[in-house]
Each structure stands twice: as C-alpha cells, then as structure tokens.
Design a protein around this motif. Structure first.
Motif, PDB file in Angstrom:
ATOM      1  N   HIS A  19      78.109  75.845  79.345  1.00  0.00           N
ATOM      2  CA  HIS A  19      78.592  75.713  77.977  1.00  0.00           C
ATOM      3  C   HIS A  19      79.335  76.971  77.574  1.00  0.00           C
ATOM      4  O   HIS A  19      78.822  78.076  77.695  1.00  0.00           O
ATOM      5  N   GLN A  55      81.111  78.928  74.394  1.00  0.00           N
ATOM      6  CA  GLN A  55      81.163  78.939  72.943  1.00  0.00           C
ATOM      7  C   GLN A  55      82.394  79.722  72.494  1.00  0.00           C
ATOM      8  O   GLN A  55      82.752  80.735  73.071  1.00  0.00           O
ATOM      9  N   TYR A  59      71.878  65.541  76.283  1.00  0.00           N
ATOM     10  CA  TYR A  59      72.593  66.300  75.244  1.00  0.00           C
ATOM     11  C   TYR A  59      74.092  66.157  75.447  1.00  0.00           C
ATOM     12  O   TYR A  59      74.619  66.366  76.551  1.00  0.00           O
ATOM     13  N   SER A  80      77.643  67.522  73.796  1.00  0.00           N
ATOM     14  CA  SER A  80      78.235  68.474  72.855  1.00  0.00           C
ATOM     15  C   SER A  80      79.370  67.807  72.084  1.00  0.00           C
ATOM     16  O   SER A  80      79.993  66.847  72.551  1.00  0.00           O
ATOM     17  N   SER A  81      79.649  68.321  70.887  1.00  0.00           N
ATOM     18  CA  SER A  81      80.725  67.764  70.057  1.00  0.00           C
ATOM     19  C   SER A  81      81.304  68.857  69.179  1.00  0.00           C
ATOM     20  O   SER A  81      80.723  69.930  69.012  1.00  0.00           O
ATOM     21  N   THR A  82      82.467  68.565  68.621  1.00  0.00           N
ATOM     22  CA  THR A  82      83.115  69.416  67.626  1.00  0.00           C
ATOM     23  C   THR A  82      83.250  68.599  66.349  1.00  0.00           C
ATOM     24  O   THR A  82      83.090  67.368  66.371  1.00  0.00           O
ATOM     25  N   SER A 122      83.157  64.448  66.625  1.00  0.00           N
ATOM     26  CA  SER A 122      81.744  64.099  66.481  1.00  0.00           C
ATOM     27  C   SER A 122      81.522  62.592  66.348  1.00  0.00           C
ATOM     28  O   SER A 122      80.547  62.047  66.865  1.00  0.00           O
ATOM     29  N   GLU A 157      74.803  67.480  79.098  1.00  0.00           N
ATOM     30  CA  GLU A 157      75.421  68.790  79.268  1.00  0.00           C
ATOM     31  C   GLU A 157      74.397  69.910  79.177  1.00  0.00           C
ATOM     32  O   GLU A 157      74.767  71.082  79.130  1.00  0.00           O
ATOM     33  N   GLY A 175      76.393  71.393  66.879  1.00  0.00           N
ATOM     34  CA  GLY A 175      77.154  71.432  68.124  1.00  0.00           C
ATOM     35  C   GLY A 175      77.040  70.215  69.007  1.00  0.00           C
ATOM     36  O   GLY A 175      77.601  70.205  70.103  1.00  0.00           O
ATOM     37  N   GLY A 176      76.335  69.158  68.547  1.00  0.00           N
ATOM     38  CA  GLY A 176      76.267  67.981  69.399  1.00  0.00           C
ATOM     39  C   GLY A 176      75.228  66.972  68.977  1.00  0.00           C
ATOM     40  O   GLY A 176      74.744  66.988  67.838  1.00  0.00           O
ATOM     41  N   SER A 196      71.705  64.561  70.565  1.00  0.00           N
ATOM     42  CA  SER A 196      70.698  64.389  71.609  1.00  0.00           C
ATOM     43  C   SER A 196      70.167  62.962  71.587  1.00  0.00           C
ATOM     44  O   SER A 196      69.921  62.393  70.520  1.00  0.00           O
TER      45      SER A 196
END
Length: 451
Positions: free
Chosen positions: A29, A31, A211, A213-215, A219, A248, A290-291, A293
C-alpha cells in the motif's frame, strides 16, 4: 464418486498445502497526500501520452520465468480447479480476473521450485506420487479415479502434482534457509501466556477479512464491487479464494484470516459489525478510512472458558444418495419419505435396522466436536438429546442424510496452552512472515517475460 470428489477438490483448492498458502502474494500500500502526490515522486507528467498499443492489463496466459515456460494449458488446467472450487459458478468477467490470479500463483510456485533447485533441493517423482495418492485417498478415490475426475473437469493430475512439488520444495527451502534463524525468547512466550490468563472469559472472534482500498472519487464503484463479491460468496464461492485474489491487506496470503482477535484489537467499525455476526456469516461492506472491508466470522469463543460447542460427540450418519439425473422434485419426494422413516428412530441401537430397510448407508463418527460441524448444524446439535436425530439435510448432488446423537462428552474449562505450544505457534508465525519476504525478493530478482 462425483459428489464426494467435488467437495474434496473444493477443499483442496482452498489449500492443498499449508506453506504455499502462507507465502502467497503481499499487497503493498502506498499512501500519498494532496501536497505530495505519488506521481510527482515518480516524475510523471500530468498530461501524459501513451506511445504504442501495449496494455499491461491485457496479457495472454503464457510467461517465461527465468527461462522456464508457463503455457496457456498450464493456466487453463489450474483455473479449472478454481472454478470447481467455486461450484462452477464463475461469470466471464470473473473468469478473466481469476486467470490473472492463477498465472501469478503459478509464477510464485515456479520461483519456489527454482529456488529449491538452486539450493540442491529436488523432490523425487516417487515422493510426489505418494502425496498424490494420499490426496486421492482422502477423497475416497484411487489415484487413477481421481486423475480421471480431474481430466473430465478440464484439469489434470499434473496440475495438482505441480502444486505438491512446489509445496514440498518450498517447505524444505524454509527448513534450511529460514527456520534455523528464527528465535523466540522465553520472556516473549511467558508474556503471551500471562496475557491469555488476564483475558480469561473475554470474548474472542476468528475473523476473515477482504480489504479493498478506495479514494473519494471511486468509493462508490469499490463499494459496488464489494457487494458483488459478497453475493458471489453467498452463492457458494470460497471466501478464502476471493480473499487471496482481491484483498489488499497482507492477510490475503492466508485467505484473509486475521486469526483470533478481541473487539478492542479491531477498528471500531469492524468491531461493531463482528459482535453482531454469527459464525459462518458474511458482513459488510464496512466503510473504513481509505476503503471497505468484507468480513467473515469463522468462529467465536470465550478465552479459556468452557464452550458448549467444544463438546465431543459420537454420531451415526444415515444417508441415501440420489440416482444420477434426479430432479429437485424427485429428490424432495425421496427426502420426505426418508424423513418420515427416520422419525421412528429410538436411539442409535435402532438406527442400523431402519437404515437397512431404507437401503441407506450408515457411517459411525466418534470424537466429533460441535464446533467442527457446519454452522447450520451446530445450533441443532446443541439442543439434541442422546438418541435424537437432526432433521434431514443434503442436496440433489449429495443425497439426503441425518445425524443421530449416540453420545456427548461436555466441554471442560479451557486450559492455558503449554509453554512449548505457544513457542511453536510463535515460531511458525515468524517463519511465515520471513517466508513472505523471501518470496517477495525472489519476485523482484526474477526475469519474467509475458507473451
């Protein structure tokens, strides 16, 4: 044989081996912040132009790893195993994603075998055949019968034998190159034991997580993808297989398994969801910073406390298999007749006689823990008295059966694991972590050509 083997192959796909699963791919990951985007660090122009037609996301299913060729047939045969593990219900779009994951898995497997050879470690054909025979035996089949089943379903014995070779080779590499350098101190072990004693009676959960991840920009799309994954799993897909493919988090390597955790060890959003779930249930998608689950509650317990689901049972299983081509309506009629006859059971002593009249099979099972039964049967078993039977259960492909309770040994208060048991577990965890780093380094140094 099909009903037996299809379920067996499904289990084999989830983890024909242990080390190979524990050393799967690791997500990395990165950042970034608005002030210092990753593209600036990489010196990527904002208005970039792609020269040429190459698309790295579209690859044929062949590769050359340090000079060793993986063919499209290799990938197709391994993919067939994954599709069997998912009950054959894989959409075309999902199949393409699975193909890429299978290719990555075979690349890792090839790197492991190559590293073993570089250290003069080779697995003999006789060892591989012996392991294959044991796998077939576990599935109540001969090696020849198991091989025929695999071929009929688009796979091959060579594909599983390749997995066996990779597994055995990697185990021996780790035994020589990693295990001798793993140390756990007495103080560390004693600290773990002390914490377990202090936590006695508190609730623990064994949780699986996927998990994603997304922005803020994507999203909505990621949440929709998560819902599609949940739906696929509810329709019979393997949570572990999806976790290895999509998650992820670093736990993707072990099928998303977080191990035993207490609510305080989880993010608040996940803890709230887990505490409302029952074993075997899927939860989510849970929004996190951030994501998202997806959660799977594998099991739950109270630390070092007696748990009714740890009771040990003696059971008789009475079952009837359906003839090939049986329709759902015909299956229901047979199941109804079977259920009516089973109502006459008065203890395990009468079970064999009733089974003989029905032409049913009887299998004795001793030492079965309630915890190890499917979630749907656990609650039923908790309320059964000795001599009573479960309602009939099954499927058109597997037939119908009941379990008769012949005896029960109730659970006793849990004991603190021994010093040696705790140390062994801690050593295994550290070996697995180092194994993942080892495999990551092999990937970095490999010369891989895609065709």
């Amino acid at each position: 044989m099909k009903a037996v083997l299809s379920g067996a192959v499904r289990r084999a796909l989830l983890g024909l081996t242990t080390v190979a699963v524990a050393t799967g791919s690791i997500a990395v990951h990165a950042q970034s912040t608005p002030d210092e985007p990753n593209s600036a660090q990489l010196d990527i122009p904002k208005d970039l132009m792609v020269f040429g037609k190459s698309d790295p996301n579209v690859r044929t299913a062949t590769a050359i790893i340090n000079g060793q060729i993986i063919t499209g047939t290799d990938v197709d045969q391994r993919l067939a195993l994954v599709i069997i593990a998912n009950g054959g219900k894989v959409e075309a779009e999902e199949r393409d994603r699975l193909r890429l994951q299978v290719l990555r898995n075979i690349i890792d497997e090839t790197l492991q075998i190559q590293e073993a050879a570089a250290n003069d470690i080779r697995i003999s054909p006789a060892e591989i055949d012996q392991s294959f025979a044991r796998v077939a035996g576990n599935f109540k089949s001969t090696p020849e019968g198991f091989a025929d089943y695999l071929k009929k379903n688009g796979s091959s014995p060579a594909s599983i034998k390749r997995q066996i070779e990779g597994e055995l080779a990697w185990q021996r590499v780790l035994r020589r190159k990693v295990q001798p350098y793993v140390n756990v101190s007495q103080d560390e072990v004693n600290g773990v034991i002390d914490r377990m004693k202090q936590s006695k009676g508190s609730e623990e959960f064994r949780v699986g997580e996927i998990y994603l991840s997304s922005t803020p920009e994507n999203s909505g799309q990621i949440a929709e993808n998560a819902r599609k994954i949940i739906e696929q799993i509810k329709q019979g897909g393997s949570f572990q297989a999806y976790a290895r493919q999509y998650s992820e988090a670093s736990t993707a390597a072990v099928g998303g398994d977080l191990g035993w955790v207490r609510p305080a060890q989880l993010p608040e959003e996940l803890a709230a969801t887990v505490q409302q779930m029952s074993p075997g249930q899927i939860g989510g998608p849970v929004a996190l910073p951030g994501g998202f689950s997806i959660l799977y509650l594998i099991d739950k317990r109270r630390v070092l406390a007696a748990d009714p689901r740890d009771a040990t049972l003696s059971l008789k299983q009475i079952g009837i298999n359906f003839q090939p081509g049986t329709t759902p309506a015909q299956a229901k009629a047979v199941a109804d007749k079977f259920a009516a006859a089973i109502k006459g059971i008065q203890g395990c002593g009468a079970a064999n006689g009733i089974a003989q009249k029905l032409g049913a099979e009887v299998v004795d099972n001793d030492g079965v823990k309630i915890r190890d039964l499917p979630p749907q049967l656990q609650n039923i078993m908790l309320s059964l008295q000795v001599g009573q039977s479960t309602p009939p259960f099954g499927a058109v492909s597997d037939g119908v059966r009941v379990l008769v309770l012949c005896g029960r040994d109730d659970a006793v208060e849990g004991q603190v694991p021994s010093f040696d048991q705790v140390m062994s577990q801690m050593e295994d965890d550290r070996v697995n972590k180092r194994a993942r780093i080892y495999l990551r380094d092999l990937r970095r140094d490999a010369i891989i050509e895609y065709n």
